[in-house]
Design an enzyme around this catalytic site. Structure first.
Site, short mmCIF file in Angstrom:
data_model
loop_
_atom_site.label_atom_id
_atom_site.label_comp_id
_atom_site.label_asym_id
_atom_site.label_seq_id
_atom_site.Cartn_x
_atom_site.Cartn_y
_atom_site.Cartn_z
N GLU A 140 -14.68 -19.15 44.00
CA GLU A 140 -15.95 -18.90 43.31
C GLU A 140 -17.09 -19.73 43.87
O GLU A 140 -18.24 -19.29 43.88
CB GLU A 140 -15.79 -19.18 41.81
CG GLU A 140 -14.98 -18.13 41.07
CD GLU A 140 -14.97 -18.36 39.58
OE1 GLU A 140 -15.71 -19.26 39.11
OE2 GLU A 140 -14.23 -17.66 38.86
N GLU A 166 1.36 -28.50 54.15
CA GLU A 166 0.25 -27.58 53.89
C GLU A 166 -0.60 -27.50 55.15
O GLU A 166 -1.00 -28.52 55.71
CB GLU A 166 -0.61 -28.07 52.73
CG GLU A 166 -1.77 -27.10 52.44
CD GLU A 166 -2.77 -27.66 51.45
OE1 GLU A 166 -3.08 -26.97 50.48
OE2 GLU A 166 -3.25 -28.79 51.67
N GLU A 181 -20.20 -29.79 50.93
CA GLU A 181 -20.01 -29.47 49.50
C GLU A 181 -19.27 -30.61 48.81
O GLU A 181 -19.61 -31.01 47.68
CB GLU A 181 -19.22 -28.16 49.37
CG GLU A 181 -19.14 -27.59 47.96
CD GLU A 181 -17.94 -28.08 47.17
OE1 GLU A 181 -17.90 -27.84 45.95
OE2 GLU A 181 -17.04 -28.71 47.77
#
Length: 227
Positions: A140, A166, A181
């Site tokens: 989002e 990961e 961000e």
């Protein structure tokens, strides 16, 4: 890796009624587990470096710009398990957490991401556990990246052990956006109004970043089509 004192401080909180010898054994066990994760991380990093060399011959360029590795601290691991209301134990770490060891691969172009991911998971010693495509389906807030959870064997003196890693693959533009961000929002208590305003601006920046990736890939395709 955290030093022994830090791990001991964390373990002291969960090691009620344990002797000093038992606590030292726990510290040793945690350090061993972190070493296993570090070895798995190095195995994945090496695989990508080999792929980068091989694919550079095929495409006359390196598809990988940079590779970063990250091992979670024991404090972060403990906090994550407690947030999930899971036991804080070595078995719980291996069973429930997939991101203790992380490898981030920064690629030149979007299609390099999918090419490298496919090359990795096709290797016979790699087991793909999970894939999340945040490039085709961004979060989002505009975050884009391809996430893989893979399992890889590491070969020790007297055993072979399978560990999870990961893997995040993203372009240079995606990496720049994600870093900025994170800096803007890290540990900041923003009002609801500011969250709405910044969410809109960050999404706009994410869209611009994605369009840049698409434009650069188109330019590359034109150049390679003419050569």
């Amino acid at each position: 890796m955290e030093n022994e004192k830090t791990i001991k401080e964390q373990l002291d909180e969960i090691a009620f009624n344990r002797t000093e010898d038992e606590i030292r054994e726990m510290i040793s066990s945690v350090n061993h587990l972190m070493t296993y994760y570090r070895c798995a991380m190095l195995e994945i990093e090496t695989k990508f470096k080999v792929l980068n060399e091989q694919l550079s011959l095929r495409h006359e360029r390196n598809p990988i710009e940079n590779i970063k590795t990250r091992l979670k601290s024991f404090g972060s691991i403990k906090d994550k398990l407690e947030r999930r209301e899971l036991p804080v134990s070595l078995e719980s770490i291996e069973e429930n957490l997939n991101d203790v060891a992380g490898v981030r691969v920064i690629c030149s172009f979007i299609d390099d991401i999918y090419m490298l991911a496919e090359c990795l998971v096709q290797q016979d010693d790699i087991k793909l556990i999970e894939m999340k495509d945040y490039i085709k389906n961004p979060k989002e807030n505009g975050y884009r990246s391809l996430h893989l959870i893979v399992e890889i064997p590491i070969f020790l003196c007297d055993e072979k052990k399978y560990m999870k890693v990961e893997v995040q693959l993203r372009t240079i533009a995606m990496e720049v956006w994600a870093n900025l961000e994170h800096r803007l929002r890290y540990k900041k208590e923003l009002s609801d109004d500011l969250l709405i305003k910044t969410a809109y601006e960050l999404n706009e920046c994410a869209d611009l970043s994605h369009r840049l990736d698409l434009k650069m890939q188109k330019a590359r395709d034109i150049i390679e089509g003419e050569t």
